[in-house]
Design a protein around this motif. Structure first.
Motif, PDB file in Angstrom:
ATOM      1  N   SER A  35       0.852  -1.187   0.000  1.00  0.00           N
ATOM      2  CA  SER A  35       0.000   0.000   0.000  1.00  0.00           C
ATOM      3  C   SER A  35       0.890   1.240   0.000  1.00  0.00           C
ATOM      4  N   SER A  36       0.364   2.320  -0.490  1.00  0.00           N
ATOM      5  CA  SER A  36       1.118   3.568  -0.537  1.00  0.00           C
ATOM      6  C   SER A  36       1.086   4.242   0.828  1.00  0.00           C
ATOM      7  N   PRO A  37       2.141   4.959   1.163  1.00  0.00           N
ATOM      8  CA  PRO A  37       2.132   5.680   2.445  1.00  0.00           C
ATOM      9  C   PRO A  37       1.166   6.851   2.402  1.00  0.00           C
ATOM     10  N   TYR A  38       0.668   7.240   3.558  1.00  0.00           N
ATOM     11  CA  TYR A  38      -0.177   8.419   3.687  1.00  0.00           C
ATOM     12  C   TYR A  38       0.671   9.661   3.947  1.00  0.00           C
ATOM     13  N   TYR A  39       1.748   9.474   4.752  1.00  0.00           N
ATOM     14  CA  TYR A  39       2.571  10.606   5.171  1.00  0.00           C
ATOM     15  C   TYR A  39       4.057  10.278   5.046  1.00  0.00           C
ATOM     16  N   ALA A  40       4.844  11.334   4.887  1.00  0.00           N
ATOM     17  CA  ALA A  40       6.299  11.243   4.987  1.00  0.00           C
ATOM     18  C   ALA A  40       6.765  12.426   5.828  1.00  0.00           C
ATOM     19  N   ALA A  41       7.771  12.200   6.633  1.00  0.00           N
ATOM     20  CA  ALA A  41       8.408  13.256   7.415  1.00  0.00           C
ATOM     21  C   ALA A  41       9.861  13.317   6.968  1.00  0.00           C
ATOM     22  N   TYR A  42      10.370  14.528   6.775  1.00  0.00           N
ATOM     23  CA  TYR A  42      11.753  14.634   6.333  1.00  0.00           C
ATOM     24  C   TYR A  42      12.376  15.967   6.717  1.00  0.00           C
ATOM     25  N   ILE A  43      13.711  15.965   6.724  1.00  0.00           N
ATOM     26  CA  ILE A  43      14.513  17.169   6.924  1.00  0.00           C
ATOM     27  C   ILE A  43      15.503  17.222   5.770  1.00  0.00           C
ATOM     28  N   LYS A  44      15.567  18.360   5.123  1.00  0.00           N
ATOM     29  CA  LYS A  44      16.488  18.536   4.004  1.00  0.00           C
ATOM     30  C   LYS A  44      17.863  18.959   4.520  1.00  0.00           C
ATOM     31  N   ASN A  45      18.881  18.709   3.741  1.00  0.00           N
ATOM     32  CA  ASN A  45      20.231  19.132   4.111  1.00  0.00           C
ATOM     33  C   ASN A  45      20.367  20.645   4.179  1.00  0.00           C
ATOM     34  N   ASP A  46      19.636  21.366   3.348  1.00  0.00           N
ATOM     35  CA  ASP A  46      19.787  22.820   3.280  1.00  0.00           C
ATOM     36  C   ASP A  46      18.737  23.592   4.077  1.00  0.00           C
ATOM     37  N   ASN A  47      17.940  22.891   4.905  1.00  0.00           N
ATOM     38  CA  ASN A  47      16.890  23.550   5.684  1.00  0.00           C
ATOM     39  C   ASN A  47      16.684  22.755   6.974  1.00  0.00           C
ATOM     40  N   PRO A  48      16.856  23.367   8.145  1.00  0.00           N
ATOM     41  CA  PRO A  48      16.761  22.629   9.397  1.00  0.00           C
ATOM     42  C   PRO A  48      15.329  22.335   9.856  1.00  0.00           C
ATOM     43  N   CYS A  49      14.325  22.852   9.148  1.00  0.00           N
ATOM     44  CA  CYS A  49      12.928  22.638   9.546  1.00  0.00           C
ATOM     45  C   CYS A  49      12.462  21.228   9.193  1.00  0.00           C
ATOM     46  N   ILE A  50      11.373  20.812   9.821  1.00  0.00           N
ATOM     47  CA  ILE A  50      10.779  19.501   9.566  1.00  0.00           C
ATOM     48  C   ILE A  50       9.668  19.673   8.534  1.00  0.00           C
ATOM     49  N   PHE A  51       9.660  18.819   7.534  1.00  0.00           N
ATOM     50  CA  PHE A  51       8.635  18.847   6.495  1.00  0.00           C
ATOM     51  C   PHE A  51       7.756  17.614   6.631  1.00  0.00           C
ATOM     52  N   ILE A  52       6.452  17.817   6.470  1.00  0.00           N
ATOM     53  CA  ILE A  52       5.494  16.718   6.465  1.00  0.00           C
ATOM     54  C   ILE A  52       4.803  16.724   5.110  1.00  0.00           C
ATOM     55  N   LYS A  53       4.858  15.599   4.422  1.00  0.00           N
ATOM     56  CA  LYS A  53       4.196  15.435   3.127  1.00  0.00           C
ATOM     57  C   LYS A  53       2.950  14.595   3.346  1.00  0.00           C
ATOM     58  N   ASP A  54       1.796  15.130   2.954  1.00  0.00           N
ATOM     59  CA  ASP A  54       0.528  14.404   2.974  1.00  0.00           C
ATOM     60  C   ASP A  54       0.285  13.937   1.539  1.00  0.00           C
ATOM     61  N   PHE A  55       0.451  12.628   1.295  1.00  0.00           N
ATOM     62  CA  PHE A  55       0.334  12.110  -0.058  1.00  0.00           C
ATOM     63  C   PHE A  55      -1.102  12.155  -0.582  1.00  0.00           C
ATOM     64  N   LYS A  56      -2.077  11.978   0.287  1.00  0.00           N
ATOM     65  CA  LYS A  56      -3.480  12.004  -0.160  1.00  0.00           C
ATOM     66  C   LYS A  56      -3.890  13.393  -0.635  1.00  0.00           C
TER      67      LYS A  56
END
Length: 121
Positions: A35-56
């Motif tokens: 099944s496909s994920p609903y969410y992803a959490a990530y931190i980029k190398n060039d930005n210290p903030c936390i990103f949340i991706k909602d795939f739906k």
């Protein structure tokens, strides 16, 4: 044999190229059930903030301000930084390491709410 080895290495190279820009990346699809994920959490190398991706919803939200606490990852980096991150169900749990007042934080993904409290450390 050489062809087989080449074909096996292609996916590894592609994956490595995709993750080079991230310090942290995790989805909520930890059990391989096709099944496909609903969410992803990530931190980029060039930005210290936390990103949340909602795939739906095909939406990405950036979290720099740590709830009601005075901490802001973008403003205060590198003095503070997220650590001990893990995505469990629909919540991202993590600590914000700070020399003066470590915070224990949660981002509840369905409504994009963040709460933090001091760990006393």
């Amino acid at each position: 044999m050489k062809t087989l080895l080449f074909l096996l290495l292609i996916p590894l190279y592609s994956m490595a190229g995709n993750i080079d820009n991230y310090k942290y990346y995790q989805t909520d699809n930890i059990i391989s059930n096709n099944s496909s994920p609903y969410y992803a959490a990530y931190i980029k190398n060039d930005n210290p903030c936390i990103f949340i991706k909602d795939f739906k919803k095909d939406k990405v939200q950036e979290f720099c301000q740590m709830g009601e606490s005075p901490f802001n990852l973008k403003r205060d980096a590198p003095s503070i930084y997220p650590t001990r991150m893990y995505l469990l169900g629909s919540t991202l749990f993590f600590n914000v390491a700070a020399p003066w007042n470590e915070q224990k934080c949660e981002i509840y993904l369905p409504d994009s709410s963040i709460t933090c409290e001091s760990t006393g450390k």
